[in-house]
Design a protein around this motif. Structure first.
Motif, PDB file in Angstrom:
ATOM      1  N   ASN A  41      50.032  21.506  57.113  1.00 51.16           N
ATOM      2  CA  ASN A  41      49.930  21.532  55.711  1.00 51.16           C
ATOM      3  C   ASN A  41      48.380  22.104  55.080  1.00 51.16           C
ATOM      4  O   ASN A  41      48.591  22.959  54.415  1.00 51.16           O
ATOM      5  CB  ASN A  41      50.222  20.378  54.922  1.00 51.16           C
ATOM      6  CG  ASN A  41      49.191  19.100  55.012  1.00 51.16           C
ATOM      7  OD1 ASN A  41      48.724  19.086  56.189  1.00 51.16           O
ATOM      8  ND2 ASN A  41      48.985  18.494  53.971  1.00 51.16           N
ATOM      9  N   ALA A  42      47.396  21.723  55.756  1.00 52.95           N
ATOM     10  CA  ALA A  42      46.178  21.983  55.429  1.00 52.95           C
ATOM     11  C   ALA A  42      45.876  23.258  55.951  1.00 52.95           C
ATOM     12  O   ALA A  42      45.172  24.181  55.344  1.00 52.95           O
ATOM     13  CB  ALA A  42      44.942  20.959  55.778  1.00 52.95           C
ATOM     14  N   VAL A  43      46.439  23.517  57.285  1.00 49.59           N
ATOM     15  CA  VAL A  43      46.250  25.175  57.671  1.00 49.59           C
ATOM     16  C   VAL A  43      46.902  26.210  56.718  1.00 49.59           C
ATOM     17  O   VAL A  43      46.195  27.115  56.395  1.00 49.59           O
ATOM     18  CB  VAL A  43      46.682  25.128  59.087  1.00 49.59           C
ATOM     19  CG1 VAL A  43      46.447  26.407  59.709  1.00 49.59           C
ATOM     20  CG2 VAL A  43      46.298  23.924  59.775  1.00 49.59           C
ATOM     21  N   LEU A  44      48.191  25.786  56.471  1.00 48.87           N
ATOM     22  CA  LEU A  44      48.802  26.779  55.659  1.00 48.87           C
ATOM     23  C   LEU A  44      48.198  27.001  54.138  1.00 48.87           C
ATOM     24  O   LEU A  44      47.799  27.962  53.776  1.00 48.87           O
ATOM     25  CB  LEU A  44      50.028  26.406  55.259  1.00 48.87           C
ATOM     26  CG  LEU A  44      50.980  27.107  54.346  1.00 48.87           C
ATOM     27  CD1 LEU A  44      51.182  28.378  54.818  1.00 48.87           C
ATOM     28  CD2 LEU A  44      52.659  26.551  54.226  1.00 48.87           C
ATOM     29  N   GLY A  45      47.707  25.967  53.774  1.00 45.90           N
ATOM     30  CA  GLY A  45      47.108  25.958  52.326  1.00 45.90           C
ATOM     31  C   GLY A  45      45.727  26.441  52.266  1.00 45.90           C
ATOM     32  O   GLY A  45      45.453  27.236  51.527  1.00 45.90           O
ATOM     33  N   TYR A  46      44.917  26.424  53.584  1.00 51.07           N
ATOM     34  CA  TYR A  46      43.805  27.065  53.682  1.00 51.07           C
ATOM     35  C   TYR A  46      43.777  28.520  53.720  1.00 51.07           C
ATOM     36  O   TYR A  46      43.363  29.286  53.062  1.00 51.07           O
ATOM     37  CB  TYR A  46      43.018  26.521  54.901  1.00 51.07           C
ATOM     38  CG  TYR A  46      41.438  26.826  54.916  1.00 51.07           C
ATOM     39  CD1 TYR A  46      40.652  25.961  54.333  1.00 51.07           C
ATOM     40  CD2 TYR A  46      41.065  27.992  55.577  1.00 51.07           C
ATOM     41  CE1 TYR A  46      39.171  26.061  54.361  1.00 51.07           C
ATOM     42  CE2 TYR A  46      39.640  28.416  55.342  1.00 51.07           C
ATOM     43  CZ  TYR A  46      38.799  27.476  54.983  1.00 51.07           C
ATOM     44  OH  TYR A  46      37.391  27.605  54.797  1.00 51.07           O
ATOM     45  N   GLY A  52      44.056  34.698  49.547  1.00 51.89           N
ATOM     46  CA  GLY A  52      44.329  35.032  48.050  1.00 51.89           C
ATOM     47  C   GLY A  52      42.944  35.444  47.594  1.00 51.89           C
ATOM     48  O   GLY A  52      42.780  36.542  46.652  1.00 51.89           O
ATOM     49  N   LEU A  53      41.777  34.647  47.979  1.00 54.53           N
ATOM     50  CA  LEU A  53      40.542  35.189  47.565  1.00 54.53           C
ATOM     51  C   LEU A  53      40.121  36.682  47.984  1.00 54.53           C
ATOM     52  O   LEU A  53      39.662  37.419  47.308  1.00 54.53           O
ATOM     53  CB  LEU A  53      39.558  33.913  47.922  1.00 54.53           C
ATOM     54  CG  LEU A  53      39.658  32.861  47.638  1.00 54.53           C
ATOM     55  CD1 LEU A  53      38.737  31.611  48.110  1.00 54.53           C
ATOM     56  CD2 LEU A  53      39.011  32.960  45.933  1.00 54.53           C
ATOM     57  N   MET A  54      40.529  36.884  49.307  1.00 54.98           N
ATOM     58  CA  MET A  54      40.290  38.030  49.952  1.00 54.98           C
ATOM     59  C   MET A  54      40.881  39.270  49.074  1.00 54.98           C
ATOM     60  O   MET A  54      40.179  40.479  48.758  1.00 54.98           O
ATOM     61  CB  MET A  54      40.852  38.235  51.422  1.00 54.98           C
ATOM     62  CG  MET A  54      39.838  37.210  52.309  1.00 54.98           C
ATOM     63  SD  MET A  54      40.744  37.704  54.086  1.00 54.98           S
ATOM     64  CE  MET A  54      39.683  36.812  54.985  1.00 54.98           C
ATOM     65  N   GLU A  55      42.128  38.842  48.520  1.00 56.91           N
ATOM     66  CA  GLU A  55      42.924  40.057  47.979  1.00 56.91           C
ATOM     67  C   GLU A  55      42.327  40.222  46.270  1.00 56.91           C
ATOM     68  O   GLU A  55      42.381  41.056  45.884  1.00 56.91           O
ATOM     69  CB  GLU A  55      44.335  40.027  47.839  1.00 56.91           C
ATOM     70  CG  GLU A  55      44.913  40.039  49.374  1.00 56.91           C
ATOM     71  CD  GLU A  55      46.579  39.863  49.417  1.00 56.91           C
ATOM     72  OE1 GLU A  55      47.203  39.060  48.430  1.00 56.91           O
ATOM     73  OE2 GLU A  55      47.249  40.540  50.210  1.00 56.91           O
ATOM     74  N   GLN A  56      41.917  38.956  45.794  1.00 57.96           N
ATOM     75  CA  GLN A  56      41.237  39.039  44.579  1.00 57.96           C
ATOM     76  C   GLN A  56      40.049  39.886  44.426  1.00 57.96           C
ATOM     77  O   GLN A  56      39.983  40.593  43.575  1.00 57.96           O
ATOM     78  CB  GLN A  56      41.296  37.623  44.053  1.00 57.96           C
ATOM     79  CG  GLN A  56      40.762  37.483  42.525  1.00 57.96           C
ATOM     80  CD  GLN A  56      40.564  36.056  42.173  1.00 57.96           C
ATOM     81  OE1 GLN A  56      41.005  35.254  42.844  1.00 57.96           O
ATOM     82  NE2 GLN A  56      39.979  35.875  40.838  1.00 57.96           N
ATOM     83  N   PHE A  57      39.175  39.401  45.314  1.00 59.92           N
ATOM     84  CA  PHE A  57      37.924  39.905  45.076  1.00 59.92           C
ATOM     85  C   PHE A  57      37.373  41.015  46.263  1.00 59.92           C
ATOM     86  O   PHE A  57      36.438  41.903  45.899  1.00 59.92           O
ATOM     87  CB  PHE A  57      36.793  38.806  45.679  1.00 59.92           C
ATOM     88  CG  PHE A  57      36.622  37.676  44.654  1.00 59.92           C
ATOM     89  CD1 PHE A  57      35.918  37.827  43.424  1.00 59.92           C
ATOM     90  CD2 PHE A  57      37.529  36.486  44.723  1.00 59.92           C
ATOM     91  CE1 PHE A  57      35.658  36.840  42.706  1.00 59.92           C
ATOM     92  CE2 PHE A  57      37.432  35.362  43.717  1.00 59.92           C
ATOM     93  CZ  PHE A  57      36.510  35.689  42.524  1.00 59.92           C
ATOM     94  N   GLN A  58      38.386  41.481  47.004  1.00 56.63           N
ATOM     95  CA  GLN A  58      37.999  42.627  47.950  1.00 56.63           C
ATOM     96  C   GLN A  58      36.629  42.519  48.497  1.00 56.63           C
ATOM     97  O   GLN A  58      35.780  43.516  48.344  1.00 56.63           O
ATOM     98  CB  GLN A  58      38.297  43.913  47.090  1.00 56.63           C
ATOM     99  CG  GLN A  58      39.940  44.102  47.023  1.00 56.63           C
ATOM    100  CD  GLN A  58      40.692  44.262  47.950  1.00 56.63           C
ATOM    101  OE1 GLN A  58      40.450  45.101  48.990  1.00 56.63           O
ATOM    102  NE2 GLN A  58      41.846  43.550  48.374  1.00 56.63           N
ATOM    103  N   PRO A  59      36.072  41.298  49.199  1.00 57.79           N
ATOM    104  CA  PRO A  59      34.719  41.385  49.521  1.00 57.79           C
ATOM    105  C   PRO A  59      34.321  42.094  50.487  1.00 57.79           C
ATOM    106  O   PRO A  59      34.911  42.524  51.333  1.00 57.79           O
ATOM    107  CB  PRO A  59      34.691  39.722  49.880  1.00 57.79           C
ATOM    108  CG  PRO A  59      35.922  39.510  50.567  1.00 57.79           C
ATOM    109  CD  PRO A  59      36.981  40.287  49.768  1.00 57.79           C
ATOM    110  N   ASP A  60      32.920  42.486  50.466  1.00 59.92           N
ATOM    111  CA  ASP A  60      32.257  43.187  51.433  1.00 59.92           C
ATOM    112  C   ASP A  60      31.920  42.260  52.413  1.00 59.92           C
ATOM    113  O   ASP A  60      31.817  42.783  53.663  1.00 59.92           O
ATOM    114  CB  ASP A  60      31.379  43.989  50.797  1.00 59.92           C
ATOM    115  CG  ASP A  60      31.644  44.949  50.011  1.00 59.92           C
ATOM    116  OD1 ASP A  60      32.294  45.877  50.128  1.00 59.92           O
ATOM    117  OD2 ASP A  60      31.228  44.788  48.800  1.00 59.92           O
TER     118      ASP A  60
END
Length: 289
Positions: A41-46, A52-60
């Motif tokens: 459960n923690a692996v999936l949630g992580y 989700g953060l990668m797609e939202q912020f598109q970080p360099d």
């Protein structure tokens, strides 16, 4: 995207590893298992949080900072530091290595330094970030609010809407500017870190004193002018107050072993897919860049 479009800055995400691990563990039921019975459960949630953060912020750039299992310099100064925290649940302990494998599959540096906490690693990365980079610190730990600045934003993840801490919001919520958060914690204490604070000094009193004098040092210098039992308590605990501030202050000069370019986000979709298959997770791979 905040800031990047206006100022043409690079974007860096810095994740507080265990803050998000615990959030993931308690956010999903432990009935989530793979075929061999391993709880994930923690692996999936992580994974969901990370991607989700990668797609939202598109970080360099992307870094993950983690607490080291060894005692920190704060424990040497104050053995009771965080002494009341319960041990990690066994259902979560068995997932930590899997989460580390997940992070590694994205070629993201997982930084953990003996003697320091994740906050210190995060503070160091934000301090030495190139001037053309805006850092977004992802954590549920309010200690990180002291790092908030023009090019450092703290994001508290939430299932409905992430909370974005700018300098203005920190001042609104805490009553002080970000750099005075350790001074505030020294006076009122911090139950999450087992920092006692000064007896009878609550948030309103502490903020009022900081407004009057500007810093903990100036408050201590003028402690003889403070009325009531709270003022007397401070006079009797000036060294404790300085110790509590040091405990609450994030060290921003940790000798990290990782160069800045190591955090550039570049990963193999095939490697991520193979890792997901081994973990028993069926999920899409984020589109970044």
């Amino acid at each position: 995207m905040l800031f990047k479009g206006v100022f043409a800055l690079s974007t860096c995400l810095i994740l507080d590893c265990f803050s998000l691990v615990y959030r993931s563990f308690f956010g999903l039921p432990t009935t989530i298992k793979r075929q061999d019975g391993q709880i994930i459960n923690a692996v999936l949630g992580y994974y969901n949080t990370l991607t989700g953060l990668m797609e939202q912020f598109q970080p360099d750039y992307l870094f993950v900072a983690s607490d080291h299992p060894s005692p920190t310099f704060r424990h040497e100064m104050f053995p009771e530091y965080k002494g009341h925290r319960p041990p990690m649940p066994e259902e979560l302990r068995g997932q930590i290595q899997l989460i580390e494998e997940l992070i590694a599959s994205f070629s993201v540096p997982l930084i953990s330094i003996p003697g320091y906490e994740a906050d210190d690693v995060i503070g160091t990365i934000t301090r030495y970030a190139p001037s053309s980079t805006h850092c977004y610190v992802i954590t549920t730990d309010r200690d990180a609010l002291q790092l908030v600045a023009e090019q450092v934003t703290v994001i508290a993840p939430n299932s409905k809407a992430n909370k974005v801490f700018t300098p203005e919001l920190v001042k609104h919520e805490m009553g002080v500017v970000p750099e005075l958060v350790p001074d505030l914690k020294a006076l009122v204490g911090d139950t999450s870190d087992n920092i006692p604070g000064i007896p009878l000094v609550g948030p309103k009193t502490a903020v009022r004193w900081l407004d009057m004098f500007g810093s903990l040092d100036e408050i201590i210098y003028n402690a003889h002018l403070l009325p009531g039992k709270a003022g007397r308590n401070l006079q009797e605990n000036t060294e404790n107050a300085r110790l509590y501030r040091e405990l609450a202050t994030i060290e921003r000069n940790v000798p990290t072993y990782c160069c800045w370019q190591a955090g550039r986000l570049e990963f193999s979709e095939q490697e991520v897919r193979e890792t997901l298959d081994s973990l028993g997770i069926r999920a899409s791979i984020p589109q970044v860049g």
